[in-house]
Design a protein around this motif. Structure first.
Motif, PDB file in Angstrom:
ATOM      1  N   ARG A 122       0.834  -1.215   0.000  1.00 39.66           N
ATOM      2  CA  ARG A 122       0.000   0.000   0.000  1.00 39.66           C
ATOM      3  C   ARG A 122       0.867   1.263   0.000  1.00 39.66           C
ATOM      4  O   ARG A 122       0.607   2.212  -0.738  1.00 39.66           O
ATOM      5  N   ALA A 123       1.934   1.263   0.801  1.00 33.29           N
ATOM      6  CA  ALA A 123       2.859   2.402   0.830  1.00 33.29           C
ATOM      7  C   ALA A 123       3.565   2.549  -0.517  1.00 33.29           C
ATOM      8  O   ALA A 123       3.794   3.668  -0.987  1.00 33.29           O
ATOM      9  N   VAL A 124       3.884   1.430  -1.151  1.00 35.80           N
ATOM     10  CA  VAL A 124       4.481   1.468  -2.490  1.00 35.80           C
ATOM     11  C   VAL A 124       3.504   2.124  -3.462  1.00 35.80           C
ATOM     12  O   VAL A 124       3.891   2.953  -4.287  1.00 35.80           O
ATOM     13  N   GLY A 125       2.229   1.773  -3.352  1.00 37.99           N
ATOM     14  CA  GLY A 125       1.215   2.372  -4.226  1.00 37.99           C
ATOM     15  C   GLY A 125       1.104   3.868  -4.039  1.00 37.99           C
ATOM     16  O   GLY A 125       0.993   4.624  -5.011  1.00 37.99           O
ATOM     17  N   LEU A 126       1.150   4.313  -2.790  1.00 37.14           N
ATOM     18  CA  LEU A 126       1.082   5.756  -2.514  1.00 37.14           C
ATOM     19  C   LEU A 126       2.300   6.483  -3.073  1.00 37.14           C
ATOM     20  O   LEU A 126       2.181   7.555  -3.673  1.00 37.14           O
ATOM     21  N   ALA A 127       3.483   5.901  -2.898  1.00 33.78           N
ATOM     22  CA  ALA A 127       4.704   6.512  -3.429  1.00 33.78           C
ATOM     23  C   ALA A 127       4.671   6.516  -4.958  1.00 33.78           C
ATOM     24  O   ALA A 127       5.043   7.502  -5.602  1.00 33.78           O
ATOM     25  N   ASN A 128       4.204   5.424  -5.530  1.00 34.37           N
ATOM     26  CA  ASN A 128       4.092   5.321  -6.986  1.00 34.37           C
ATOM     27  C   ASN A 128       3.199   6.430  -7.523  1.00 34.37           C
ATOM     28  O   ASN A 128       3.516   7.061  -8.536  1.00 34.37           O
ATOM     29  N   GLY A 129       2.094   6.697  -6.846  1.00 31.04           N
ATOM     30  CA  GLY A 129       1.157   7.722  -7.278  1.00 31.04           C
ATOM     31  C   GLY A 129       1.719   9.128  -7.203  1.00 31.04           C
ATOM     32  O   GLY A 129       1.223  10.025  -7.871  1.00 31.04           O
ATOM     33  N   LYS A 130       2.755   9.334  -6.405  1.00 37.72           N
ATOM     34  CA  LYS A 130       3.353  10.667  -6.276  1.00 37.72           C
ATOM     35  C   LYS A 130       4.650  10.803  -7.067  1.00 37.72           C
ATOM     36  O   LYS A 130       5.390  11.754  -6.882  1.00 37.72           O
ATOM     37  N   ASN A 131       4.908   9.878  -7.960  1.00 38.59           N
ATOM     38  CA  ASN A 131       6.086   9.941  -8.817  1.00 38.59           C
ATOM     39  C   ASN A 131       6.098  11.278  -9.556  1.00 38.59           C
ATOM     40  O   ASN A 131       5.164  11.581 -10.292  1.00 38.59           O
ATOM     41  N   PRO A 132       7.157  12.084  -9.389  1.00 40.98           N
ATOM     42  CA  PRO A 132       7.173  13.397 -10.033  1.00 40.98           C
ATOM     43  C   PRO A 132       7.648  13.391 -11.482  1.00 40.98           C
ATOM     44  O   PRO A 132       7.584  14.423 -12.151  1.00 40.98           O
ATOM     45  N   VAL A 133       8.147  12.268 -11.969  1.00 46.03           N
ATOM     46  CA  VAL A 133       8.703  12.226 -13.325  1.00 46.03           C
ATOM     47  C   VAL A 133       8.089  11.049 -14.078  1.00 46.03           C
ATOM     48  O   VAL A 133       8.732  10.026 -14.317  1.00 46.03           O
ATOM     49  N   GLY A 134       6.795  11.198 -14.423  1.00 44.60           N
ATOM     50  CA  GLY A 134       6.100  10.145 -15.145  1.00 44.60           C
ATOM     51  C   GLY A 134       6.810   9.783 -16.447  1.00 44.60           C
ATOM     52  O   GLY A 134       7.634  10.538 -16.954  1.00 44.60           O
ATOM     53  N   ILE A 135       6.487   8.645 -16.967  1.00 47.06           N
ATOM     54  CA  ILE A 135       7.023   8.057 -18.195  1.00 47.06           C
ATOM     55  C   ILE A 135       8.497   7.698 -18.023  1.00 47.06           C
ATOM     56  O   ILE A 135       8.872   6.542 -18.184  1.00 47.06           O
ATOM     57  N   ILE A 136       9.353   8.667 -17.704  1.00 43.93           N
ATOM     58  CA  ILE A 136      10.784   8.404 -17.538  1.00 43.93           C
ATOM     59  C   ILE A 136      11.025   7.502 -16.330  1.00 43.93           C
ATOM     60  O   ILE A 136      11.814   6.563 -16.395  1.00 43.93           O
ATOM     61  N   VAL A 137      10.361   7.779 -15.232  1.00 38.88           N
ATOM     62  CA  VAL A 137      10.307   6.863 -14.090  1.00 38.88           C
ATOM     63  C   VAL A 137       8.970   6.149 -14.280  1.00 38.88           C
ATOM     64  O   VAL A 137       7.922   6.705 -13.990  1.00 38.88           O
ATOM     65  N   PRO A 138       8.999   4.932 -14.812  1.00 37.16           N
ATOM     66  CA  PRO A 138       7.808   4.307 -15.404  1.00 37.16           C
ATOM     67  C   PRO A 138       6.786   3.740 -14.416  1.00 37.16           C
ATOM     68  O   PRO A 138       6.560   2.530 -14.350  1.00 37.16           O
ATOM     69  N   CYS A 139       6.121   4.617 -13.707  1.00 48.52           N
ATOM     70  CA  CYS A 139       5.089   4.185 -12.766  1.00 48.52           C
ATOM     71  C   CYS A 139       3.905   3.539 -13.492  1.00 48.52           C
ATOM     72  O   CYS A 139       3.139   2.788 -12.879  1.00 48.52           O
ATOM     73  N   HIS A 140       3.779   3.779 -14.797  1.00 46.32           N
ATOM     74  CA  HIS A 140       2.697   3.151 -15.570  1.00 46.32           C
ATOM     75  C   HIS A 140       2.892   1.640 -15.682  1.00 46.32           C
ATOM     76  O   HIS A 140       1.947   0.929 -16.017  1.00 46.32           O
ATOM     77  N   ARG A 141       4.067   1.137 -15.361  1.00 48.22           N
ATOM     78  CA  ARG A 141       4.356  -0.299 -15.466  1.00 48.22           C
ATOM     79  C   ARG A 141       3.961  -1.081 -14.215  1.00 48.22           C
ATOM     80  O   ARG A 141       4.273  -2.257 -14.098  1.00 48.22           O
ATOM     81  N   VAL A 142       3.267  -0.428 -13.282  1.00 47.57           N
ATOM     82  CA  VAL A 142       2.852  -1.101 -12.047  1.00 47.57           C
ATOM     83  C   VAL A 142       1.355  -1.374 -12.120  1.00 47.57           C
ATOM     84  O   VAL A 142       0.566  -0.479 -12.428  1.00 47.57           O
ATOM     85  N   VAL A 143       0.996  -2.628 -11.843  1.00 46.43           N
ATOM     86  CA  VAL A 143      -0.395  -3.071 -11.938  1.00 46.43           C
ATOM     87  C   VAL A 143      -0.823  -3.740 -10.632  1.00 46.43           C
ATOM     88  O   VAL A 143       0.005  -4.021  -9.769  1.00 46.43           O
ATOM     89  N   GLY A 144      -2.105  -4.002 -10.526  1.00 48.53           N
ATOM     90  CA  GLY A 144      -2.634  -4.686  -9.353  1.00 48.53           C
ATOM     91  C   GLY A 144      -2.192  -6.136  -9.296  1.00 48.53           C
ATOM     92  O   GLY A 144      -1.676  -6.694 -10.274  1.00 48.53           O
ATOM     93  N   ALA A 145      -2.414  -6.775  -8.148  1.00 52.39           N
ATOM     94  CA  ALA A 145      -1.979  -8.159  -7.929  1.00 52.39           C
ATOM     95  C   ALA A 145      -2.553  -9.121  -8.961  1.00 52.39           C
ATOM     96  O   ALA A 145      -1.917 -10.112  -9.314  1.00 52.39           O
ATOM     97  N   ASP A 146      -3.747  -8.816  -9.471  1.00 50.60           N
ATOM     98  CA  ASP A 146      -4.377  -9.683 -10.465  1.00 50.60           C
ATOM     99  C   ASP A 146      -4.067  -9.245 -11.902  1.00 50.60           C
ATOM    100  O   ASP A 146      -4.659  -9.748 -12.851  1.00 50.60           O
ATOM    101  N   GLY A 147      -3.152  -8.287 -12.060  1.00 51.39           N
ATOM    102  CA  GLY A 147      -2.780  -7.796 -13.381  1.00 51.39           C
ATOM    103  C   GLY A 147      -3.652  -6.669 -13.897  1.00 51.39           C
ATOM    104  O   GLY A 147      -3.427  -6.151 -14.985  1.00 51.39           O
ATOM    105  N   SER A 148      -4.653  -6.281 -13.104  1.00 51.93           N
ATOM    106  CA  SER A 148      -5.561  -5.223 -13.549  1.00 51.93           C
ATOM    107  C   SER A 148      -4.904  -3.855 -13.421  1.00 51.93           C
ATOM    108  O   SER A 148      -3.994  -3.652 -12.628  1.00 51.93           O
TER     109      SER A 148
END
Length: 161
Positions: free
Chosen positions: A111-137
């Motif tokens: 959950r803390a990883v998810g919160l940090a991921n959501g506050k990534n200040p450099v989208g695309i270059i720091v690829p937070c879009h590559r993180v998905v839910g446990a079921d792949g959603s």
């Protein structure tokens, strides 16, 4: 801090690049969650962002799989450790929040990883879009789930433009 910014076009809409003393510290999409107030971006200076623009263009052209830009990421030590770990997710692949928490040595911190991921200040270059839910959603993405899906499709070679 001496901040500057520029705005560039991309297949995902305008991107605002922000530098702190000449080092990239922000990449924000329009209507992005956790986007700082524009007053914090400093004056517009299109000349400072040549390398970032070149690498982003190469990425969007499908020629660049890994960014090599110097970054100055402002956040807590935990956030910075999550963001650094995001840069290790290979192009075209995904990881779950739980896998990232495990990789950080704290399997209970998804959950803390998810919160940090959501506050990534450099989208695309720091690829937070590559993180998905446990079921792949697809789960939350500061730039919107539509953009997240489009970025993942693009990296997988299944994008329809």
């Amino acid at each position: 801090m001496n901040k500057q910014h520029t705005v560039i076009d991309s297949p995902y809409g305008p991107l605002t690049l922000v530098a702190d003393d000449g080092v990239l510290c922000g990449l924000y999409m329009t209507a992005q969650r956790h986007r700082p107030d524009e007053e914090t971006f400093g004056p517009r200076d299109d000349a400072r962002f040549g390398e970032a623009e070149e690498q982003l263009q190469a990425y969007f052209d499908g020629e660049l799989k890994e960014f090599t830009l110097e970054l100055r990421l402002h956040g807590t030590p935990f956030q910075r450790s999550v963001w650094e770990r995001l840069t290790r997710i290979p192009y075209g692949e995904t990881r779950t929040y739980g896998q990232l928490a495990d990789a950080l040595g704290n399997p209970q911190a998804s959950r803390a990883v998810g919160l940090a991921n959501g506050k990534n200040p450099v989208g695309i270059i720091v690829p937070c879009h590559r993180v998905v839910g446990a079921d792949g959603s697809l789960t939350g993405y500061g730039g919107g789930l539509d953009r997240k899906q489009r970025l993942l499709d693009f990296e997988r070679g299944t994008a329809l433009f």
